[in-house]
Design a protein around this motif. Structure first.
Motif, PDB file in Angstrom:
ATOM      1  N   ARG A  12       0.829  -1.208   0.000  1.00  0.00           N
ATOM      2  CA  ARG A  12       0.000   0.000   0.000  1.00  0.00           C
ATOM      3  C   ARG A  12       0.859   1.252   0.000  1.00  0.00           C
ATOM      4  N   LEU A  13       1.976   1.234   0.721  1.00  0.00           N
ATOM      5  CA  LEU A  13       2.871   2.378   0.765  1.00  0.00           C
ATOM      6  C   LEU A  13       3.471   2.632  -0.620  1.00  0.00           C
ATOM      7  N   ASN A  14       3.911   1.579  -1.299  1.00  0.00           N
ATOM      8  CA  ASN A  14       4.472   1.739  -2.636  1.00  0.00           C
ATOM      9  C   ASN A  14       3.444   2.298  -3.610  1.00  0.00           C
ATOM     10  N   LEU A  15       2.218   1.873  -3.507  1.00  0.00           N
ATOM     11  CA  LEU A  15       1.178   2.388  -4.391  1.00  0.00           C
ATOM     12  C   LEU A  15       0.899   3.859  -4.129  1.00  0.00           C
ATOM     13  N   SER A  16       0.992   4.293  -2.887  1.00  0.00           N
ATOM     14  CA  SER A  16       0.716   5.692  -2.585  1.00  0.00           C
ATOM     15  C   SER A  16       1.891   6.597  -2.964  1.00  0.00           C
ATOM     16  N   ILE A  17       3.104   6.077  -3.024  1.00  0.00           N
ATOM     17  CA  ILE A  17       4.273   6.868  -3.388  1.00  0.00           C
ATOM     18  C   ILE A  17       4.395   7.011  -4.909  1.00  0.00           C
ATOM     19  N   HIS A  18       3.867   6.081  -5.661  1.00  0.00           N
ATOM     20  CA  HIS A  18       4.008   6.084  -7.116  1.00  0.00           C
ATOM     21  C   HIS A  18       3.594   7.414  -7.769  1.00  0.00           C
TER      22      HIS A  18
END
Length: 84
Positions: A12-18
């Motif tokens: 979820r963190l990676n998706l929000s940073i993208h």
């Protein structure tokens, strides 16, 4: 169970940073393009009228060529820009 939670949280963190990373990549590309066009304008202004006429542009066209991203400046000969 905590491993699944950490892995899920990381995804979820990676998706929000993208989107943030994409924004900065686009900003950097735009910044680099503007620097390249500024160097082109500087090089063209440094040429004398004879060289400008030889490559097929007038002094009045320099700002348009250097500022307009839809104009492809590749027709300007590199040997003139480097020797000017």
């Amino acid at each position: 169970m905590s491993t699944n939670h950490v892995t899920g949280g990381t995804a979820r963190l990676n998706l929000s940073i993208h989107p943030i990373c994409a924004f900065f990549k686009q900003y950097w590309r735009t910044f680099q393009e503007e620097r390249r066009r500024q160097k082109l304008r500087t090089a063209l202004y440094a040429l004398n009228d004879h060289y400008l006429k030889d490559i097929g542009i007038s002094r009045g066209m320099i700002e348009h060529i250097g500022s307009n991203p839809t104009v492809d400046p590749r027709f300007v000969g590199r040997d003139y820009l480097e020797s000017g």
